[in-house]
Design a protein around this motif. Structure first.
Motif, PDB file in Angstrom:
ATOM      1  N   VAL A 246      42.097  13.744  59.947  1.00 49.05           N
ATOM      2  CA  VAL A 246      42.371  13.126  58.654  1.00 49.05           C
ATOM      3  C   VAL A 246      43.545  12.154  58.705  1.00 49.05           C
ATOM      4  O   VAL A 246      43.510  11.089  58.063  1.00 49.05           O
ATOM      5  N   ASP A 247      44.581  12.458  59.479  1.00 49.13           N
ATOM      6  CA  ASP A 247      45.729  11.547  59.520  1.00 49.13           C
ATOM      7  C   ASP A 247      45.396  10.244  60.241  1.00 49.13           C
ATOM      8  O   ASP A 247      45.951   9.192  59.925  1.00 49.13           O
ATOM      9  N   THR A 248      44.494  10.317  61.224  1.00 43.47           N
ATOM     10  CA  THR A 248      44.072   9.107  61.926  1.00 43.47           C
ATOM     11  C   THR A 248      43.190   8.241  61.033  1.00 43.47           C
ATOM     12  O   THR A 248      43.327   7.014  61.000  1.00 43.47           O
ATOM     13  N   LEU A 249      42.299   8.879  60.290  1.00 43.29           N
ATOM     14  CA  LEU A 249      41.390   8.134  59.422  1.00 43.29           C
ATOM     15  C   LEU A 249      42.104   7.570  58.191  1.00 43.29           C
ATOM     16  O   LEU A 249      41.779   6.468  57.737  1.00 43.29           O
ATOM     17  N   PHE A 250      43.067   8.317  57.671  1.00 45.75           N
ATOM     18  CA  PHE A 250      43.756   7.918  56.442  1.00 45.75           C
ATOM     19  C   PHE A 250      45.268   8.025  56.679  1.00 45.75           C
ATOM     20  O   PHE A 250      45.925   8.960  56.178  1.00 45.75           O
ATOM     21  N   PRO A 251      45.828   7.095  57.430  1.00 42.99           N
ATOM     22  CA  PRO A 251      47.236   7.215  57.834  1.00 42.99           C
ATOM     23  C   PRO A 251      48.226   7.195  56.675  1.00 42.99           C
ATOM     24  O   PRO A 251      49.350   7.692  56.820  1.00 42.99           O
ATOM     25  N   ASP A 252      47.834   6.637  55.529  1.00 43.46           N
ATOM     26  CA  ASP A 252      48.755   6.623  54.388  1.00 43.46           C
ATOM     27  C   ASP A 252      48.641   7.895  53.550  1.00 43.46           C
ATOM     28  O   ASP A 252      49.332   8.047  52.536  1.00 43.46           O
TER      29      ASP A 252
END
Length: 280
Positions: A246-252
């Protein structure tokens, strides 16, 4: 957008099965999580939903530069350990949805070895791993919107697996459109077509935020587009269950609440409209 996906999918599935083809752990929920959260309650007692995740395995090193970059982004070092964790995540999220789960056990495209490689390429791969892989790089090979000719055996095996899990006349497929051009997504779409089974196609999120479907594929479908905008908050929480991604796909940290999009091809739409036992 005349069709409601919930009504359409429940009518298509009936008392049979919907087999959702997910290229990787997380893809089905990313693209169809709102539908999957609501559809089982709309089916008859005999209607079922199963997610088949196709590419669920990593591989041992040596890794290509693109593969090493991916591992760093996820905070992992070993691809096999990462994919074991991804399978665990996928099982937990799908259990929350109350749908069936099948991990097909194929190796992710970033790590898939070229079965046609000769002896000299196998030897040289210790120094240059790209020489041994079907997709040597992400940008120039894996994300170009086409399946390598060296992947033909994988296409055949995935197609056979789909047919084994959903025999003709027992249900409908829900397959990726391949938006974004990832070869694994296009390969799964290809397997859906080759299976000969009735299929509805979903738009691949979040790649559809920046890319459009391939008109060469969607044009001949003569499809009706349907969108689903309910259940998106619940879907976002499900997506967070894929902690390695999830952090890679949605870094913000923000998961956009965008409607899910489905394409219902003319042939499938016509089949739905025919009464049971009616002429083909």
């Amino acid at each position: 957008m005349a069709d409601d996906p919930l009504t359409t999918m429940s009518a298509l599935t009936g008392s049979g099965e919907m087999l959702v083809l997910s290229p990787h752990p997380d893809d089905a929920v990313l693209s169809c999580g709102a539908l999957l959260g609501q559809l089982p309650g709309r089916l008859s007692e005999r209607g079922t939903v199963t997610v088949m995740t196709v590419f669920t395995e990593g591989a041992p090193p040596p890794y290509t530069l693109s593969a090493r970059r991916f591992l760093r982004q996820t905070g992992a070092v070993d691809a096999e350990e990462l994919y074991a964790e991804r399978r665990t995540e996928d099982s937990a999220v799908l259990a929350r949805l109350g749908v069936g789960r099948r991990h097909a056990g194929f190796v992710d495209g970033l790590f898939r070895l070229d079965p046609t490689r000769g002896r000299w390429r196998r030897r040289a791969a210790g120094l240059v791993p790209e020489l041994a892989h079907v997709y040597p790089t992400n940008r120039l090979h894996l994300s170009r919107g086409r399946v390598s000719a060296r992947d033909s055996e994988t296409v055949r095996r995935v197609t056979d697996t789909v047919r084994d899990l959903l025999p003709q006349g027992q249900g409908v497929l829900l397959a990726p459109l391949g938006v974004g051009g990832h070869a694994d997504h296009v390969l799964v779409r290809t397997a859906a077509v080759l299976s000969g089974l009735p299929a509805v196609y979903y738009s691949d999120f979040p790649y559809n935020l920046d890319a459009a479907p391939d008109p060469a594929f969607t044009g001949p479908l003569a499809a009706t587009e349907a969108s689903l905008d309910s259940g998106l908050d619940e879907k976002a929480e499900l997506i967070r269950g894929y902690r390695t991604q999830v952090d890679t796909l949605f870094p913000d940290g923000v998961i956009p609440r965008v409607p899910e999009v489905y394409l219902l091809p003319a042939g499938v739409r016509d089949a739905r409209a025919r009464p049971a036992g009616g002429p083909p």
